[in-house]
Design a protein around this motif. Sequence first.
Motif, PDB file in Angstrom:
ATOM      1  N   ALA A  58       9.845   8.784   8.846  1.00  0.00           N
ATOM      2  CA  ALA A  58       9.504   7.363   8.886  1.00  0.00           C
ATOM      3  C   ALA A  58       8.333   6.998   8.012  1.00  0.00           C
ATOM      4  CB  ALA A  58       9.247   6.925  10.328  1.00  0.00           C
ATOM      5  N   ARG A  59       8.667   6.807   6.777  1.00  0.00           N
ATOM      6  CA  ARG A  59       7.616   6.549   5.807  1.00  0.00           C
ATOM      7  C   ARG A  59       6.705   5.446   6.333  1.00  0.00           C
ATOM      8  NH1 ARG A  59       9.983   7.414   0.100  1.00  0.00           N
ATOM      9  NH2 ARG A  59      10.620   9.208   1.290  1.00  0.00           N
ATOM     10  N   ARG A  60       7.249   4.260   6.339  1.00  0.00           N
ATOM     11  CA  ARG A  60       6.500   3.171   6.973  1.00  0.00           C
ATOM     12  C   ARG A  60       7.428   2.426   7.909  1.00  0.00           C
ATOM     13  NH1 ARG A  60       3.107  -0.533   4.874  1.00  0.00           N
ATOM     14  NH2 ARG A  60       4.097  -0.988   2.902  1.00  0.00           N
ATOM     15  N   ARG A  61       8.172   1.525   7.328  1.00  0.00           N
ATOM     16  CA  ARG A  61       9.138   0.825   8.156  1.00  0.00           C
ATOM     17  C   ARG A  61      10.527   1.238   7.707  1.00  0.00           C
ATOM     18  NH1 ARG A  61       9.613  -4.356   8.671  1.00  0.00           N
ATOM     19  NH2 ARG A  61       9.024  -4.833  10.794  1.00  0.00           N
ATOM     20  N   THR A  62      11.399   1.449   8.658  1.00  0.00           N
ATOM     21  CA  THR A  62      12.731   1.923   8.323  1.00  0.00           C
ATOM     22  C   THR A  62      13.724   0.789   8.255  1.00  0.00           C
ATOM     23  OG1 THR A  62      12.263   3.992   9.406  1.00  0.00           O
ATOM     24  CG2 THR A  62      14.561   3.471   9.000  1.00  0.00           C
ATOM     25  N   ARG A  63      13.629  -0.065   9.206  1.00  0.00           N
ATOM     26  CA  ARG A  63      14.549  -1.164   9.291  1.00  0.00           C
ATOM     27  C   ARG A  63      13.817  -2.444   8.990  1.00  0.00           C
ATOM     28  NH1 ARG A  63      19.198  -1.543  12.189  1.00  0.00           N
ATOM     29  NH2 ARG A  63      20.310   0.397  12.151  1.00  0.00           N
ATOM     30  N   THR A  64      14.576  -3.417   8.674  1.00  0.00           N
ATOM     31  CA  THR A  64      13.950  -4.706   8.440  1.00  0.00           C
ATOM     32  C   THR A  64      14.202  -5.599   9.636  1.00  0.00           C
ATOM     33  OG1 THR A  64      14.698  -4.369   6.228  1.00  0.00           O
ATOM     34  CG2 THR A  64      13.607  -6.442   6.716  1.00  0.00           C
ATOM     35  N   LYS A  65      15.444  -5.463  10.117  1.00  0.00           N
ATOM     36  CA  LYS A  65      15.820  -6.367  11.204  1.00  0.00           C
ATOM     37  C   LYS A  65      15.049  -6.037  12.457  1.00  0.00           C
ATOM     38  CE  LYS A  65      19.806  -8.205  13.540  1.00  0.00           C
ATOM     39  NZ  LYS A  65      21.248  -8.071  13.743  1.00  0.00           N
ATOM     40  N   ALA A 115      23.680 -17.367   2.624  1.00  0.00           N
ATOM     41  CA  ALA A 115      23.166 -16.325   3.507  1.00  0.00           C
ATOM     42  C   ALA A 115      22.110 -15.478   2.808  1.00  0.00           C
ATOM     43  CB  ALA A 115      24.312 -15.448   3.997  1.00  0.00           C
ATOM     44  N   LEU A 116      22.268 -15.319   1.513  1.00  0.00           N
ATOM     45  CA  LEU A 116      21.374 -14.455   0.756  1.00  0.00           C
ATOM     46  C   LEU A 116      19.992 -15.067   0.574  1.00  0.00           C
ATOM     47  CD1 LEU A 116      22.248 -11.750  -0.023  1.00  0.00           C
ATOM     48  CD2 LEU A 116      22.961 -12.579  -2.259  1.00  0.00           C
ATOM     49  N   ALA A 117      19.949 -16.381   0.700  1.00  0.00           N
ATOM     50  CA  ALA A 117      18.686 -17.070   0.424  1.00  0.00           C
ATOM     51  C   ALA A 117      17.568 -16.588   1.329  1.00  0.00           C
ATOM     52  CB  ALA A 117      18.877 -18.578   0.580  1.00  0.00           C
ATOM     53  N   ALA A 118      17.923 -16.190   2.551  1.00  0.00           N
ATOM     54  CA  ALA A 118      16.883 -15.841   3.516  1.00  0.00           C
ATOM     55  C   ALA A 118      16.530 -14.355   3.512  1.00  0.00           C
ATOM     56  CB  ALA A 118      17.323 -16.261   4.917  1.00  0.00           C
ATOM     57  N   ALA A 119      17.308 -13.549   2.787  1.00  0.00           N
ATOM     58  CA  ALA A 119      17.125 -12.095   2.879  1.00  0.00           C
ATOM     59  C   ALA A 119      16.063 -11.602   1.906  1.00  0.00           C
ATOM     60  CB  ALA A 119      18.451 -11.395   2.600  1.00  0.00           C
ATOM     61  N   ARG A 120      15.347 -10.566   2.307  1.00  0.00           N
ATOM     62  CA  ARG A 120      14.254 -10.069   1.477  1.00  0.00           C
ATOM     63  C   ARG A 120      14.513  -8.677   0.911  1.00  0.00           C
ATOM     64  NH1 ARG A 120      12.397 -12.541   5.844  1.00  0.00           N
ATOM     65  NH2 ARG A 120      12.424 -10.558   6.909  1.00  0.00           N
ATOM     66  N   SER A 121      14.383  -7.642   1.720  1.00  0.00           N
ATOM     67  CA  SER A 121      14.481  -6.272   1.208  1.00  0.00           C
ATOM     68  C   SER A 121      15.882  -5.976   0.690  1.00  0.00           C
ATOM     69  CB  SER A 121      14.137  -5.290   2.319  1.00  0.00           C
ATOM     70  OG  SER A 121      15.189  -5.242   3.263  1.00  0.00           O
ATOM     71  N   ALA A 122      15.980  -4.930  -0.102  1.00  0.00           N
ATOM     72  CA  ALA A 122      17.277  -4.543  -0.652  1.00  0.00           C
ATOM     73  C   ALA A 122      18.249  -4.193   0.458  1.00  0.00           C
ATOM     74  CB  ALA A 122      17.105  -3.366  -1.612  1.00  0.00           C
ATOM     75  N   GLU A 123      17.771  -3.437   1.454  1.00  0.00           N
ATOM     76  CA  GLU A 123      18.645  -3.095   2.578  1.00  0.00           C
ATOM     77  C   GLU A 123      19.172  -4.356   3.246  1.00  0.00           C
ATOM     78  OE1 GLU A 123      15.683  -1.576   2.178  1.00  0.00           O
ATOM     79  OE2 GLU A 123      15.660   0.435   3.064  1.00  0.00           O
ATOM     80  N   GLU A 124      18.270  -5.270   3.503  1.00  0.00           N
ATOM     81  CA  GLU A 124      18.679  -6.474   4.206  1.00  0.00           C
ATOM     82  C   GLU A 124      19.658  -7.282   3.362  1.00  0.00           C
ATOM     83  OE1 GLU A 124      15.393  -8.899   5.281  1.00  0.00           O
ATOM     84  OE2 GLU A 124      16.616 -10.365   6.360  1.00  0.00           O
ATOM     85  N   ARG A 125      19.385  -7.384   2.081  1.00  0.00           N
ATOM     86  CA  ARG A 125      20.265  -8.157   1.217  1.00  0.00           C
ATOM     87  C   ARG A 125      21.662  -7.545   1.158  1.00  0.00           C
ATOM     88  NH1 ARG A 125      17.961 -11.677  -2.318  1.00  0.00           N
ATOM     89  NH2 ARG A 125      19.139 -11.065  -4.158  1.00  0.00           N
ATOM     90  N   LEU A 126      21.710  -6.217   1.089  1.00  0.00           N
ATOM     91  CA  LEU A 126      23.019  -5.568   1.050  1.00  0.00           C
ATOM     92  C   LEU A 126      23.758  -5.778   2.372  1.00  0.00           C
ATOM     93  CD1 LEU A 126      24.522  -4.052  -1.084  1.00  0.00           C
ATOM     94  CD2 LEU A 126      23.779  -1.903  -0.064  1.00  0.00           C
ATOM     95  N   ARG A 127      23.020  -5.678   3.454  1.00  0.00           N
ATOM     96  CA  ARG A 127      23.625  -5.903   4.763  1.00  0.00           C
ATOM     97  C   ARG A 127      24.155  -7.334   4.872  1.00  0.00           C
ATOM     98  NH1 ARG A 127      23.242  -2.405   9.251  1.00  0.00           N
ATOM     99  NH2 ARG A 127      21.659  -1.045   8.384  1.00  0.00           N
ATOM    100  N   VAL A 128      23.416  -8.263   4.323  1.00  0.00           N
ATOM    101  CA  VAL A 128      23.845  -9.660   4.351  1.00  0.00           C
ATOM    102  C   VAL A 128      25.129  -9.839   3.545  1.00  0.00           C
ATOM    103  CG1 VAL A 128      23.307 -11.946   3.434  1.00  0.00           C
ATOM    104  CG2 VAL A 128      21.636 -10.741   4.839  1.00  0.00           C
TER     105      VAL A 128
END
Lengths: 221, 221
Positions: A214-221, B75-88
Motif C-alpha cells: 500500500a504505497r499510499r492510497r490504493t483506491r479512489t472510490k 460521466a468522465l467529467a467528474a473522474a480524476r485518477s486514471a483508475e477512476e477514469r478507466l472504471r468510469v
Amino acid sequence: MARARTDSDPRVRILDVAAQVFASSGFAGARIDDIAERARVNKAMLYYHVGDKQALYAAVLLQTIDHALARIDAALAAARSAEERLRVIVSTVAAAAQENPNFAPLMLRELASGGQSIPDQVVRRMARLFRTVAEILADGERAGRFRNVDPVMTHMSIMGSIIVLTAGAPIRRRIRDVVGGPRASFVDRSAADIAAHFSDLILEGLQKRVPAPARRRTRTK
Amino acid sequence: MARARTDSDPRVRILDVAAQVFASSGFAGARIDDIAERARVNKAMLYYHVGDKQALYAAVLLQTIDHALARIDAALAAARSAEERLRVIVSTVAAAAQENPNFAPLMLRELASGGQSIPDQVVRRMARLFRTVAEILADGERAGRFRNVDPVMTHMSIMGSIIVLTAGAPIRRRIRDVVGGPRASFVDRSAADIAAHFSDLILEGLQKRVPAPARRRTRTK
DNA sequence: GTCTATATACCGATAGAC
DNA sequence: GTCTATCGGTATATAGAC
C-alpha cells in the motif's frame, strides 16, 4: 466412398466458399448463386448435395467450430498448470481465429442475432469449451493462484476479446487513418501478438496478489 | 420548426424502429416495409424523410454512437485518477450498452463486416474514444500505477469484452440449458454486474503489482 | 448425378395523383 | 407532405430433361 475430402469434393468446396460468404455478408446477405458460382458447382447441385440455405449455414457453423475445438483439444493435452492451460487456450483460440478468417465474423454475427440460428450441436460444443475454462479457473483458484472470479464473465471476456481483436483489424485501419499518421504497430497484429498481450492481461488480472505494500492510497472510490 | 423531437416526430420513430430492426436483422436482413410499418409511416414517406436504406442505416449508426459517447463524456467529467477514469469508462459503456439493446448488435455486425459501411463521421467518434482511453493508460503509466501496455490492444479488449458480455445473454441462456441446471447467476447480468466484474479484471490486469508467493503445486485433476 | 429453365415471391425504390 | 400503385430487379428453390 471413403473418397478423400479434398478440393475435388464438391461438398468441401461448397462449405469452404459458403463459410467465406456467410462470414463477410451474413446469412441474409449471402447469395446462393454467388456461393454456387464461386464453388464452381451448379446451383441445383448445391441443393442436391447440402440442402437449402439454412442447412448450408448450419453445416458451415458446425465445421468452423469443430475445427477450432480440435485445435484447442490437441494443444491442451500437453498443458499442466492452470496458468499454462489458460495461456494455451488463449493462444490457440487466437491462432485458430487468425488462421481461419471466417471464424470471428461468423461468431460475431451469431452473437449479434442472439444465437437463434445456432444448431444444438454447436451449442453443445460451446458449452464444452466453457466447461473447460471453468475447470481451469476453479483449479487455479484451488491452487491459490487465481482470484475468485465469475467463470461465465471471465470466459466470455476472454473469447470476446480475442474474437474482437482478431476481427477488428479493418476497423483499426480506418481509425488509424483518422487518429493520424502511421503510428507504429497500430494495425497489423499477428495471432502471437494478440495471444501474448491478451493472455498477459488476463493472467495478471486473474492472479492472486499481495495487496501491494500500500504505497499510499490504493483506491479512489 | 424547433418542433420537439418526440415520438410524434415521424423521423424519430423511424430511426428508433430502424435501429431495432438493423440490430436484430442486420443491414441485408432488414426490410424497409417492415421498418415503415412498425414506425407507422408510409414507405414513401420514409424515403422522403430519411432517404434510402444506406442513408437510414448511417443515420442509425451515428445516432447510436453519439448517444453512448455523450453519456461517457458526461460521466468522465467528474473522474480524476486514471483508475477512476478507466472504471468510469467501463461502467458507462456497460450501462449505455445495457440501456440501448441495439448498441451491441450494431457494433458487432459492423465488426463482422470489417466496418465497410461505417460513415467517416462515426469513425471519427470511435477514434476519439480510443484517444481518450489511450490518454488514460498513458497517464496511469506515468503515475506508476499501470503497467506498460499496448493501448490499441487494451482499448479493443475492453470494448470487445463489454459488448460481447452485453450481447451474449441469449447465447448464455442456450448454453446454460445444455451445461445443466439453473446454475445461479449464470445468465442475467445487470450492467452494474458486468462493469464491476470486468473493471476489476481489467484494472487488476493493468496494475503494477508484487506477485503472490507460489503456494505448492497447482493441479487437482 | 448434372444442368437448364423457370416458378414464385419479395424487396427497394419511385412515379404520380391529391 | 402524404398516399397508392407499381416497376424492375433479384432471390430461393425446384421441376424436369438428360
